[in-house]
Structures are given as C-alpha cells and as structure tokens.
Design a protein around this motif. Structure first.
Motif, PDB file in Angstrom:
ATOM      1  N   SER A 102      34.296  11.131  11.356  1.00  0.00           N
ATOM      2  CA  SER A 102      33.355  10.940  12.466  1.00  0.00           C
ATOM      3  C   SER A 102      32.987   9.470  12.610  1.00  0.00           C
ATOM      4  O   SER A 102      32.636   9.012  13.700  1.00  0.00           O
ATOM      5  CB  SER A 102      32.093  11.778  12.249  1.00  0.00           C
ATOM      6  N   VAL A 103      33.080   8.722  11.503  1.00  0.00           N
ATOM      7  CA  VAL A 103      32.799   7.289  11.528  1.00  0.00           C
ATOM      8  C   VAL A 103      34.068   6.492  11.808  1.00  0.00           C
ATOM      9  O   VAL A 103      34.062   5.547  12.593  1.00  0.00           O
ATOM     10  CB  VAL A 103      32.181   6.839  10.183  1.00  0.00           C
ATOM     11  N   LYS A 104      35.168   6.903  11.152  1.00  0.00           N
ATOM     12  CA  LYS A 104      36.459   6.219  11.320  1.00  0.00           C
ATOM     13  C   LYS A 104      37.539   7.268  11.565  1.00  0.00           C
ATOM     14  O   LYS A 104      38.160   7.750  10.621  1.00  0.00           O
ATOM     15  CB  LYS A 104      36.808   5.405  10.072  1.00  0.00           C
ATOM     16  N   PRO A 105      37.779   7.631  12.817  1.00  0.00           N
ATOM     17  CA  PRO A 105      38.789   8.662  13.103  1.00  0.00           C
ATOM     18  C   PRO A 105      40.195   8.267  12.644  1.00  0.00           C
ATOM     19  O   PRO A 105      41.056   9.132  12.518  1.00  0.00           O
ATOM     20  CB  PRO A 105      38.736   8.798  14.634  1.00  0.00           C
ATOM     21  N   ALA A 153      44.882   4.369  17.336  1.00  0.00           N
ATOM     22  CA  ALA A 153      43.738   4.091  16.460  1.00  0.00           C
ATOM     23  C   ALA A 153      42.998   2.849  16.921  1.00  0.00           C
ATOM     24  O   ALA A 153      41.764   2.799  16.910  1.00  0.00           O
ATOM     25  CB  ALA A 153      44.219   3.922  15.020  1.00  0.00           C
ATOM     26  N   LEU A 154      43.741   1.837  17.347  1.00  0.00           N
ATOM     27  CA  LEU A 154      43.118   0.608  17.832  1.00  0.00           C
ATOM     28  C   LEU A 154      42.300   0.880  19.087  1.00  0.00           C
ATOM     29  O   LEU A 154      41.187   0.362  19.243  1.00  0.00           O
ATOM     30  CB  LEU A 154      44.193  -0.444  18.113  1.00  0.00           C
ATOM     31  N   GLN A 155      42.822   1.715  19.970  1.00  0.00           N
ATOM     32  CA  GLN A 155      42.080   2.049  21.181  1.00  0.00           C
ATOM     33  C   GLN A 155      40.816   2.830  20.854  1.00  0.00           C
ATOM     34  O   GLN A 155      39.758   2.611  21.458  1.00  0.00           O
ATOM     35  CB  GLN A 155      42.969   2.865  22.133  1.00  0.00           C
ATOM     36  N   THR A 159      37.018   1.656  21.781  1.00  0.00           N
ATOM     37  CA  THR A 159      36.116   2.541  22.519  1.00  0.00           C
ATOM     38  C   THR A 159      34.808   2.742  21.769  1.00  0.00           C
ATOM     39  O   THR A 159      33.721   2.655  22.348  1.00  0.00           O
ATOM     40  CB  THR A 159      36.792   3.895  22.780  1.00  0.00           C
ATOM     41  N   MET A 160      34.902   3.006  20.462  1.00  0.00           N
ATOM     42  CA  MET A 160      33.700   3.223  19.659  1.00  0.00           C
ATOM     43  C   MET A 160      32.858   1.957  19.585  1.00  0.00           C
ATOM     44  O   MET A 160      31.620   2.015  19.630  1.00  0.00           O
ATOM     45  CB  MET A 160      34.082   3.693  18.253  1.00  0.00           C
ATOM     46  N   LEU A 161      33.509   0.793  19.502  1.00  0.00           N
ATOM     47  CA  LEU A 161      32.772  -0.467  19.463  1.00  0.00           C
ATOM     48  C   LEU A 161      32.034  -0.693  20.772  1.00  0.00           C
ATOM     49  O   LEU A 161      30.864  -1.107  20.780  1.00  0.00           O
ATOM     50  CB  LEU A 161      33.740  -1.628  19.187  1.00  0.00           C
ATOM     51  N   ALA A 162      32.700  -0.422  21.897  1.00  0.00           N
ATOM     52  CA  ALA A 162      32.058  -0.584  23.200  1.00  0.00           C
ATOM     53  C   ALA A 162      30.867   0.359  23.343  1.00  0.00           C
ATOM     54  O   ALA A 162      29.812  -0.025  23.869  1.00  0.00           O
ATOM     55  CB  ALA A 162      33.073  -0.339  24.319  1.00  0.00           C
TER      56      ALA A 162
END
Length: 212
Positions: A102-105, A153-155, A159-162
């Motif tokens: 959930s934190v790092k898919p 994974a990079l995408q 997305t999570m950072l945004a």
C-alpha cells in the motif's frame, strides 16, 4: 553482455537506497537482522543458538526498529513479514506485506513473499494473482516485460508523489486559512504583551536604559 548480472546490480542498489531511507544507523540495524535471517537459512545453529532463537532475535529487533520509526518506512515491516512466514504465522505475514504494497506497490521482495505466503496457504488463485504482479524474469521475452514492469512502477511512483503533493498543498492551505482567521500573526494584543514582557526584562537588567 551479462544482463542478469546488470539487473542484479541495479536491484541491489535499489534495495540499498530503501534501506537507507531512515539513515545509516537504521540501515546498520537492518543489516544485523539480515544476518540473523541469513544464518537461519544457512541452518547455522552454532553457539547454541537454534533456528527458532534466531527468528525470535530478529523479530524482537524488528519490533524495536519499527517502534523507533514511522510505518511508512516499510523495510523492517517487510522483514517482519518474512519472519512471520518462516514461523508459520501466515495471516500476519500477509497483512504486513499488503501494508508494504500500500506504501510501495512496486516493492519487489514483498510481491515475491506474497506469492510464497499464498502457496503456503494453498491458495493457488491468490498465488497466481501476486505472481502476475511480480517482477518478470530477466530472460522473459528478451527482457521487454521486465522493462515494461519498471516503467509501470515508475509511473505509479510519479502518480503517488503527485497525489501526496496535492494532499500536502491542501493541508497547507487549510492551515494558512486557519491562521489568518485566528489572526495569529497579526494579533496586536498578543504582540503588545510580548513587547511589554521584553521591555520589563530589559528594564530589570538596566533601569537606566531607555527603549524607543
């Protein structure tokens, strides 16, 4: 060119960066715990330390490390899941790994561990589901599937950072609005009180000093 060696080197560098997310001291503690787990896998029962004792030592140190840091540093949580898996505590192991994802898919070891947990639970559909999300083999389809996995994974990370930045900005706006509504930075009475306290302190130190 040995692509397998290159990929292993890159994955090792990625794992090292995750280990260092809470500083070098926390990373050193993780390394000690890794040695306990490695000794367990090697079947090392020297110095009268049984395999079960090694797992208990690792578990205790992981709990202490988790308590010292926030649950968003998932490396100790992943290792605790591994310990639970080795102890046969499969439900707890699964819960911890699902939190990790959930934190790092894109957490590669967590996905692999979830496959092992599902297999131990004799849950073939779930094992297949986790395996489908796992990092593909380096030789699979000339490496193209692995490249596509990393791109996905990079995408996800972007997305999570945004989303995190957007949530942070919303919280900042709410805090600023609250501060403005309460006149926290423009409270004349509060400022006058502070000025009076400061003047009194100065006057006590030197009664002959006159402040403008």
């Amino acid at each position: 060119m040995n692509y397998n060696r290159i990929h292993d080197s890159l994955l090792e560098r990625l794992q090292n960066s995750w280990n260092l997310e809470r500083g070098s001291n926390a990373a050193k503690e993780l390394e000690i715990i890794n040695k306990y787990l490695q000794r367990y896998h090697d079947g090392d029962e020297s110095n009268d330390i049984s395999n079960n004792s090694l797992l208990k030592l690792a578990e205790d140190r992981l709990h202490a490390l988790i308590n010292d840091h926030d649950p968003f540093w998932v490396e100790p949580l992943h290792r605790l899941s591994m310990v639970y898996y080795l102890q046969g505590r499969l439900e707890e192991a699964q819960q911890f790994e699902e939190w990790v994802l959930s934190v790092k898919p894109w957490h590669i070891p967590a996905l692999s561990n979830l496959v092992r947990i599902a297999e131990a639970q004799k849950n073939a559909p779930l094992a297949i589901q986790w395996a489908s999300r796992r990092l593909p083999n380096v030789y699979s389809n000339g490496g193209h599937r692995r490249i596509a996995w990393f791109q996905g994974a990079l995408q996800q990370a972007r997305t999570m950072l945004a989303e995190d930045e957007e949530r942070t900005q919303r919280r900042r706006d709410i805090m600023l609005l609250s501060l403005n509504n309460n006149n926290l930075f423009n409270n004349k009475s509060l400022n006058d009180d502070k000025q009076q306290q400061r003047n009194s302190r100065f006057e006590k130190n030197d009664k002959d000093l006159s402040w403008q």
